[in-house]
Every structure is written in structure tokens, then in C-alpha cells.
Write an enzyme that holds these catalytic residues in place. Structure first.
Site, PDB file in Angstrom:
ATOM      1  CB  CYS A 120      -0.895   0.012   1.232  1.00 20.86           C
ATOM      2  SG  CYS A 120      -2.220   1.239   1.106  1.00 20.86           S
ATOM      3  CB  CYS A 122      -1.642   4.813   3.436  1.00 18.93           C
ATOM      4  SG  CYS A 122      -1.587   3.300   4.385  1.00 18.93           S
ATOM      5  CE  LYS A 195      -7.718  -1.266   4.542  1.00 14.23           C
ATOM      6  NZ  LYS A 195      -6.321  -0.981   4.229  1.00 14.23           N
ATOM      7  NE  ARG A 217      -6.499   4.894   4.818  1.00 12.70           N
ATOM      8  CZ  ARG A 217      -5.470   5.731   4.826  1.00 12.70           C
ATOM      9  NH1 ARG A 217      -5.376   6.684   3.926  1.00 12.70           N
ATOM     10  NH2 ARG A 217      -4.517   5.624   5.738  1.00 12.70           N
ATOM     11  CD  GLU A 233     -14.238  -4.102  -3.867  1.00  8.03           C
ATOM     12  OE1 GLU A 233     -13.270  -4.697  -4.356  1.00  8.03           O
ATOM     13  OE2 GLU A 233     -14.384  -2.880  -3.946  1.00  8.03           O
ATOM     14  CE  LYS A 248      -7.292  -3.645   7.770  1.00  4.79           C
ATOM     15  NZ  LYS A 248      -6.236  -2.930   7.125  1.00  4.79           N
ATOM     16  CE1 TYR A 313      -1.019  -5.211  14.414  1.00  5.49           C
ATOM     17  CE2 TYR A 313      -3.419  -5.221  14.569  1.00  5.49           C
ATOM     18  CZ  TYR A 313      -2.258  -4.854  13.917  1.00  5.49           C
ATOM     19  OH  TYR A 313      -2.329  -4.129  12.752  1.00  5.49           O
TER      20      TYR A 313
END
Ligand code: PBG
Length: 325
Positions: A120, A122, A195, A217, A233, A248, A313
Site C-alpha cells: 500500500c 499510505c 476492506k 478513505r 469485490e 477486514k 496482534y
């Protein structure tokens, strides 16, 4: 047959029997651990909104990967925090960019590991958007060029999987063509196919220094209200050659995970994102919940909904919990 002949509690009294009839299980093999790589040496900055997660310089990232592998977590997702940014994210296409260097260093020291490169712009653009800005918005087709160049450079560095997270139309096809032309026809694409434009990414943007400096976004990430669009998608990305699909965030989108899994037989990944992690950590810090039980319940629910693989995480904590059992 009904009560009293039928007693559903019969299968719940014995813990071994409960395990035997369990319909869903979580294994360390299902987990992908995301890490953030920054410039410098011996850097380990804790991310304040993500307690227990760090911005790591390459040397410390190598050590963390060794720890992860020793616990059985062998798949790592890499994000970069570069020293310099530019308007188009060209810095990410250099063979000497931060993630490329991290991949080479990790691969040198850990053989038994799978490295997934997030693709990406960003983190690499001065404005924090996921692509090239034209007329105040991200331009789709010119962004495809930087994404493809970034992907080839990451594959060259040794990335095992390329994972585009930008949400431009046509990016899977353009990345596939670029990889194939560069001789990487064996490198799979894990598409962040579905997403959503989500408030749950807040802590990640602190971690990766990737918050947009203007606007949001919403012209490229999906509206949280939609699920028919999720199918479109995913369908598009399958046509374009995606090898794996992602939904996500995960927790507020379990219905989407379920629906995508019902419709497509590709391996499905769910991303248990930064805001979901932060909620657990904040409530646990207040002693309001049993953290380990809550983490395992979250993992189980994501798999139960239909995900085959979870990016989280909590991966190392989950491994510790599973290894203790
Ligand atoms: C980059 C990217 C983002 C996340 C993964 N890749 C942030 C965003 O789209 O703003 C979010 C991950 C998380 O919240 O844990 N585009």
C-alpha cells in the site's frame, strides 16, 4: 425426541467430552502476526494505543521473528515506517526500502518463516492516502503503477506472499501481471478484497504514521453498511487472480466473513485489526474482563464465522495460551 429424554447438557459435563464435540478450533497454524518496522538500530518504541506492540528497527524485528517462530507462529505480516515519504509513495518501490531490507535480514536468520508483505502507499506518501492524488482524490489507474512496482520489489527482496491493502480497482490483475513479467509467477497474492472504511484502524495509523492529512478513505474503502458489495469485490479479485481473500475488520464483520466463505472456496483470511486489539487491552488494563478468555473467544468466533486464517496482534499471546494447554 424432547425433554426429558433429550438433555443437551449431557455433552457438557465432562471437559474431555466438551473438547471432543467442539465444532471449532484455533491452532497456531491459523495465525499471522503483523509487525511494524522502522529505521534505526536497537529501536523498540511501544505504540501507546496498542500496548505490547512496537515499532521495531530491523535488528529487533529479526529477534521478534525468532521468538514468534519458537512459539509456532511462522507467518509474519510486515508494515514499514520509512524515514522519508514522497507524493506518490515511490520510496516504497526502492529495493533498499525499509520492508525490503527487513525481509532480507529476517530471511537470512530465520529459515522456517513465511513473510507476507503488505502492499500500500499510505505509509509512504506525504499526504497519507493510499495512492497518487489527482484533483483532490486518489487516482485509481496511476496508483496501480506504484503498487505493481512496490510488489515486484518486495518479491525480489524475498517476500513469500504479496498482500495489497489499497482497495484500488484492478490492482490484483495489475500486480499479477507485473509479478509474472518479473519471473515471480509462483508468488501468491493475498488480496485485502473486502476492506471497509473503518474507525477500527485508528491505532494502526498511529503505529504506521499513515493517517490521511486531509479527507478520509471513503472513495476507495467500502461502506460498512454493505455486504452485496463485498461479494462483488471478492468476485472481482478472484477473476483477477487472487489466491487468497481477506475480510477486514473482523469482529463487526462476522456476517461478511460468513457470507464470503459461503460464496468462495479460496482460503479466507480475517484481519482482527488494531482497534479490536486496543479494546481488549483497554478493558483488560481496567480488570473489567478475563483477558485470555476474551482473546480465545474472539479467535474462536472469527473461525466459527468461516475464516480459515486470522491476522492478529494477539498471535503470540494466543500461541502462549495454546502451548500451555
Ligand atoms: C494500509 C493498511 C491499514 C491497515 C492495514 N493496512 C490502514 C488503513 O487502511 O488505514 C489497518 C490495520 C489495523 O488497523 O490493524 N492501507
Amino acid at each position: 425426541m424432547s425433554f426429558p429424554k433429550t438433555r443437551l447438557r449431557r455433552l457438557r459435563y465432562n471437559p474431555i467430552l466438551r473438547d471432543l464435540v467442539s465444532e471449532t478450533s484455533v491452532s497456531v497454524n491459523d495465525l499471522i502476526y503483523p509487525i511494524f518496522i522502522c529505521e534505526g538500530e536497537n529501536i523498540k518504541n511501544e505504540i501507546s494505543s496498542m500496548p505490547g506492540q512496537f515499532q521495531l528497527s530491523v535488528d529487533n524485528a529479526v529477534e521478534l521473528c525468532k521468538t514468534a517462530v519458537s512459539k509456532g507462529v511462522k507467518s509474519i505480516l510486515l508494515f514499514g515506517i520509512p524515514a522519508e515519504k514522497d507524493e506518490h509513495g515511490h520510496v516504497a518501490c526502492s529495493d533498499n526500502s525499509i520492508v525490503q531490507r527487513a525481509i532480507k535480514a529476517i530471511k537470512k536468520e530465520c529459515l522456517d518463516i513465511l513473510l507476507i508483505a503488505d502492499v500500500c502507499n499510505c505509509e509512504y506518501t506525504t499526504h497519507g492516502h493510499c495512492g497518487t492524488i489527482i484533483d483532490g482524490d486518489v487516482d485509481n489507474d496511476s496508483t496501480l503503477e506504484t503498487l505493481a512496482a512496490q510488489s515486484v520489489s518486495l518479491a525480489k527482496a524475498g517476500a513469500d506472499i504479496i498482500a495489497p491493502s489499497d482497495m484500488m480497482d484492478g490492482r490484483v490483475a495489475s500486480i499479477r501481471t507485473a509479478l509474472d513479467n518479473a519471473g515471480f509467477e509462483k508468488t501468491p497474492i493475498l488480496s485485502y478484497a473486502v476492506k471497509y472504511s473503518s474507525a477500527f484502524y485508528g491505532p494502526f495509523r498511529d503505529a504506521a504514521d499513515s493517517a490521511p492529512t486531509f479527507g478520509d478513505r471513503k472513495t476507495y474503502q467500502m461502506n460498512p453498511a454493505n455486504t452485496d458489495e463485498a461479494i462483488r469485490e471478492a468476485e472481482q479479485d478472484v477473476w483477477e487472480g487472487a489466491d487468497m481473500l481477506m475480510v477486514k475488520p473482523a469482529l463487526s464483520y462476522l456476517d461478511v466473513i460468513y457470507r464470503v466463505k459461503q460464496n468462495f472456496d479460496l482460503p479466507l483470511v480475517a484481519y482482527n485489526v488494531s482497534g479490536e486489539y486496543a479494546m481488549v487491552k483497554a478493558t483488560a488494563a481496567n480488570n473489567w474482563i478475563d483477558e485470555q478468555r476474551m482473546i480465545m473467544e474472539i479467535m474462536t468466533s472469527i473461525k466459527r464465522a468461516g475464516a480459515d486464517i486470522i491476522i492478529t496482534y494477539h498471535a503470540l499471546e494466543v500461541a502462549d495460551i495454546l502451548n500451555k494447554k
